[in-house]
Design a protein around this motif. Structure first.
Motif, PDB file in Angstrom:
ATOM      1  N   ARG A 117       5.529  30.700  -6.451  1.00 57.92           N
ATOM      2  CA  ARG A 117       6.644  29.940  -7.031  1.00 57.92           C
ATOM      3  C   ARG A 117       7.976  30.678  -6.908  1.00 57.92           C
ATOM      4  O   ARG A 117       9.039  30.046  -6.861  1.00 57.92           O
ATOM      5  N   ASP A 118       7.933  32.009  -6.829  1.00 56.88           N
ATOM      6  CA  ASP A 118       9.168  32.756  -6.602  1.00 56.88           C
ATOM      7  C   ASP A 118       9.750  32.436  -5.220  1.00 56.88           C
ATOM      8  O   ASP A 118      10.978  32.345  -5.065  1.00 56.88           O
ATOM      9  N   LEU A 119       8.874  32.285  -4.217  1.00 55.10           N
ATOM     10  CA  LEU A 119       9.327  31.995  -2.864  1.00 55.10           C
ATOM     11  C   LEU A 119       9.520  30.504  -2.619  1.00 55.10           C
ATOM     12  O   LEU A 119      10.321  30.104  -1.773  1.00 55.10           O
ATOM     13  N   ALA A 120       8.742  29.684  -3.343  1.00 52.77           N
ATOM     14  CA  ALA A 120       8.800  28.231  -3.171  1.00 52.77           C
ATOM     15  C   ALA A 120       8.978  27.579  -4.544  1.00 52.77           C
ATOM     16  O   ALA A 120       8.026  27.032  -5.117  1.00 52.77           O
ATOM     17  N   PRO A 121      10.165  27.628  -5.115  1.00 52.60           N
ATOM     18  CA  PRO A 121      10.375  27.171  -6.497  1.00 52.60           C
ATOM     19  C   PRO A 121      10.219  25.665  -6.693  1.00 52.60           C
ATOM     20  O   PRO A 121      10.195  25.216  -7.840  1.00 52.60           O
ATOM     21  N   LEU A 122      10.091  24.892  -5.623  1.00 52.10           N
ATOM     22  CA  LEU A 122       9.877  23.451  -5.771  1.00 52.10           C
ATOM     23  C   LEU A 122       8.435  23.102  -6.071  1.00 52.10           C
ATOM     24  O   LEU A 122       8.122  21.950  -6.386  1.00 52.10           O
ATOM     25  N   THR A 123       7.527  24.081  -5.993  1.00 56.75           N
ATOM     26  CA  THR A 123       6.124  23.832  -6.279  1.00 56.75           C
ATOM     27  C   THR A 123       5.912  23.709  -7.790  1.00 56.75           C
ATOM     28  O   THR A 123       6.785  24.042  -8.590  1.00 56.75           O
ATOM     29  N   GLY A 124       4.703  23.242  -8.165  1.00 58.50           N
ATOM     30  CA  GLY A 124       4.406  23.013  -9.572  1.00 58.50           C
ATOM     31  C   GLY A 124       3.264  23.864 -10.077  1.00 58.50           C
ATOM     32  O   GLY A 124       2.942  24.919  -9.514  1.00 58.50           O
ATOM     33  N   ASP A 125       2.596  23.383 -11.134  1.00 58.35           N
ATOM     34  CA  ASP A 125       1.553  24.160 -11.808  1.00 58.35           C
ATOM     35  C   ASP A 125       0.210  24.119 -11.089  1.00 58.35           C
ATOM     36  O   ASP A 125      -0.701  24.867 -11.457  1.00 58.35           O
ATOM     37  N   LYS A 126       0.047  23.274 -10.089  1.00 61.48           N
ATOM     38  CA  LYS A 126      -1.241  23.151  -9.408  1.00 61.48           C
ATOM     39  C   LYS A 126      -1.460  24.208  -8.327  1.00 61.48           C
ATOM     40  O   LYS A 126      -2.507  24.224  -7.686  1.00 61.48           O
ATOM     41  N   VAL A 127      -0.500  25.084  -8.142  1.00 62.79           N
ATOM     42  CA  VAL A 127      -0.614  26.096  -7.098  1.00 62.79           C
ATOM     43  C   VAL A 127      -1.727  27.083  -7.432  1.00 62.79           C
ATOM     44  O   VAL A 127      -1.785  27.629  -8.544  1.00 62.79           O
ATOM     45  N   PRO A 225      19.663  22.304  -2.050  1.00 60.49           N
ATOM     46  CA  PRO A 225      20.205  23.665  -1.958  1.00 60.49           C
ATOM     47  C   PRO A 225      19.245  24.576  -1.202  1.00 60.49           C
ATOM     48  O   PRO A 225      18.025  24.348  -1.189  1.00 60.49           O
ATOM     49  N   PRO A 226      19.742  25.621  -0.563  1.00 59.35           N
ATOM     50  CA  PRO A 226      18.875  26.525   0.205  1.00 59.35           C
ATOM     51  C   PRO A 226      17.771  27.126  -0.660  1.00 59.35           C
ATOM     52  O   PRO A 226      18.011  27.543  -1.802  1.00 59.35           O
ATOM     53  N   LEU A 227      16.560  27.168  -0.097  1.00 59.00           N
ATOM     54  CA  LEU A 227      15.411  27.737  -0.780  1.00 59.00           C
ATOM     55  C   LEU A 227      15.210  29.187  -0.345  1.00 59.00           C
ATOM     56  O   LEU A 227      15.695  29.593   0.722  1.00 59.00           O
ATOM     57  N   PRO A 228      14.496  29.997  -1.140  1.00 57.50           N
ATOM     58  CA  PRO A 228      14.260  31.387  -0.747  1.00 57.50           C
ATOM     59  C   PRO A 228      13.564  31.518   0.606  1.00 57.50           C
ATOM     60  O   PRO A 228      13.788  32.479   1.338  1.00 57.50           O
ATOM     61  N   MET A 229      12.667  30.539   0.914  1.00 52.08           N
ATOM     62  CA  MET A 229      11.997  30.510   2.216  1.00 52.08           C
ATOM     63  C   MET A 229      12.103  29.113   2.780  1.00 52.08           C
ATOM     64  O   MET A 229      11.844  28.125   2.089  1.00 52.08           O
ATOM     65  N   GLY A 230      12.453  29.019   4.053  1.00 48.11           N
ATOM     66  CA  GLY A 230      12.580  27.706   4.678  1.00 48.11           C
ATOM     67  C   GLY A 230      11.299  27.181   5.272  1.00 48.11           C
ATOM     68  O   GLY A 230      11.147  25.975   5.460  1.00 48.11           O
ATOM     69  N   GLY A 231      10.355  28.077   5.593  1.00 44.75           N
ATOM     70  CA  GLY A 231       9.116  27.665   6.253  1.00 44.75           C
ATOM     71  C   GLY A 231       7.937  27.706   5.304  1.00 44.75           C
ATOM     72  O   GLY A 231       7.340  28.767   5.085  1.00 44.75           O
ATOM     73  N   VAL A 232       7.581  26.566   4.727  1.00 45.05           N
ATOM     74  CA  VAL A 232       6.479  26.488   3.766  1.00 45.05           C
ATOM     75  C   VAL A 232       5.575  25.325   4.158  1.00 45.05           C
ATOM     76  O   VAL A 232       6.035  24.201   4.367  1.00 45.05           O
ATOM     77  N   ASP A 233       4.260  25.596   4.262  1.00 46.98           N
ATOM     78  CA  ASP A 233       3.262  24.580   4.582  1.00 46.98           C
ATOM     79  C   ASP A 233       2.318  24.389   3.409  1.00 46.98           C
ATOM     80  O   ASP A 233       2.222  25.248   2.529  1.00 46.98           O
TER      81      ASP A 233
END
Length: 386
Positions: A117-127, A225-233
């Motif tokens: 979540r630090d790198l992909a803050p748009l994710t939720g609690d199911k990670v 807005p820009p995310l900490p990482m642009g490449g997330v799968d």
């Protein structure tokens, strides 16, 4: 326009890369395409550059960080890649990916949910966690295809667009000419890198490469807005955040097309699968579920029966090299283009073992392999024109 020492059929990223590497070696090259450069999946994909499972991986990773300097034009390459697990059963395959990547000398590690979540803050609690690759990355497909095309022309290479190949002239066991809608062009060597048309065209030379064509759907959201990482799968999706801030994502299931299909059905720009992709993107990034989809488009990809590329000399035409990357062509393109160029000029690849890419592995393929795998269009899918 006259012929060339080497004619490359296909102006996707694989064909353009091969042509550019050949031109760098001083070879006279002509690229011919039925459409325009990057018109199919080469210009319409998630832009990922992290293929640890390929024998071309090491060269892919070596080349991508330097491609802008080598080409002289922007690719918008960005390093690093993150693959998110939303369920426990996704942990094991991601752990194997990390092990495979490390075994090849590249850094990768497992991240816990907080780190994800630090790198992909748009994710939720199911990670559940995620596989982080300090190698790899992503680039802009449209920019990259254009960069290869411009760089090729800078070296004297030529590109003939909107010109369909209709056949070949054969003398003995060699291709000596390419027939097109606007005339014939002589050649000493031929490279077939024609995406979903590779099977049909190689069949004209007596060695059909088995491929099934499918529409690869992509969606693009309004900018964020820009995310900490642009490449997330994750969640069966691949993609990136563009420099402008849009989320550009795609990922099966595919909409399969009939073998050799062309015309309005194959050219349809999008399909009902866009809704499915948007739903899964909202599940992957629940904190961006409110963001609107502003654009969808699709490119036609080709898939071999085992999902692996083919890069090989055709057994029925000693001066013809065939290349189909089986839907992973973009990320591997710097390396695959170099490999193809070496096979054309030296008859072998000096930096990777491509024995697993040989065409002969399909020698006992069942005639109805597409139907057996269910890789056929549903009945009535194309009853109406797009």
């Amino acid at each position: 326009m006259s012929g060339a020492s080497v004619i490359v059929v296909g102006a996707g990223v694989t064909g353009l890369s091969a042509a550019w590497w050949l031109a760098r070696a001083g070879v006279d090259v002509l690229v011919i395409d039925k459409g325009i450069v990057g018109w199919e999946a080469s210009g319409r994909n998630g832009g990922g550059c992290t293929h640890y499972q390929s024998p071309l991986f090491a060269e892919e990773q070596r080349l991508w960080p330097m491609m802008e300097d080598l080409l002289g034009y922007p690719t918008e390459f960005q390093p690093r890649r993150l693959r998110i697990a939303l369920a426990e059963d996704q942990r094991a395959p991601m752990a194997r990916a990390i092990e495979d990547t490390r075994a090849q000398g590249f850094p990768a590690e497992w991240l816990d949910p907080v780190q994800v979540r630090d790198l992909a803050p748009l994710t939720g609690d199911k990670v559940v966690g995620g596989a982080y690759f300090a190698c790899g990355g992503h680039a802009n497909p449209q920019r990259t295809v254009q960069a290869f095309a411009w760089a090729l022309r800078d070296l004297g290479g030529r590109i003939l667009q909107n010109c369909a190949v209709t056949g070949f002239e054969i003398q003995g066991a060699k291709v000596v000419g390419v027939k097109t809608a606007v005339g014939d062009f002589g050649c000493d060597q031929l490279v077939l890198a024609a995406g979903p048309q590779t099977g049909v065209l190689s069949g004209l030379l007596g060695s059909e490469v088995p491929v099934a064509a499918a529409r690869a759907e992509m969606i693009v959201t309004e900018p964020l807005p820009p995310l900490p990482m642009g490449g997330v799968d994750g969640n069966g999706l691949y993609g990136r955040q563009t420099l402008r801030g849009n989320l550009a994502y795609g990922g099966g299931p595919h909409e399969w097309l009939a073998a050799g299909e062309t015309g309005s059905a194959a050219l349809k720009p999008s399909s009902p699968l866009a809704r499915n992709v948007a739903k899964r993107l909202a599940e992957l990034f629940p904190k961006a579920a409110h963001v609107r989809v502003i654009r969808t488009w699709a490119g036609i990809i080709e898939n071999t029966p085992d999902g692996r590329p083919v890069i090989d000399r055709l057994p029925t035409a000693e001066n013809a090299t065939v290349a189909t990357m089986s839907s992973v062509g973009f990320g591997l393109s710097p390396a695959s283009g170099r490999a193809i160029a070496e096979i054309v000029t030296e008859r072998r690849c000096s930096f990777a073992d491509l024995s697993s890419f040989r065409l002969s592995r399909f020698g006992n393929l069942a005639p109805g392999w597409r139907e057996i795998r269910g890789w056929t269009p549903p009945a009535g899918l194309h009853d109406t024109a797009a």
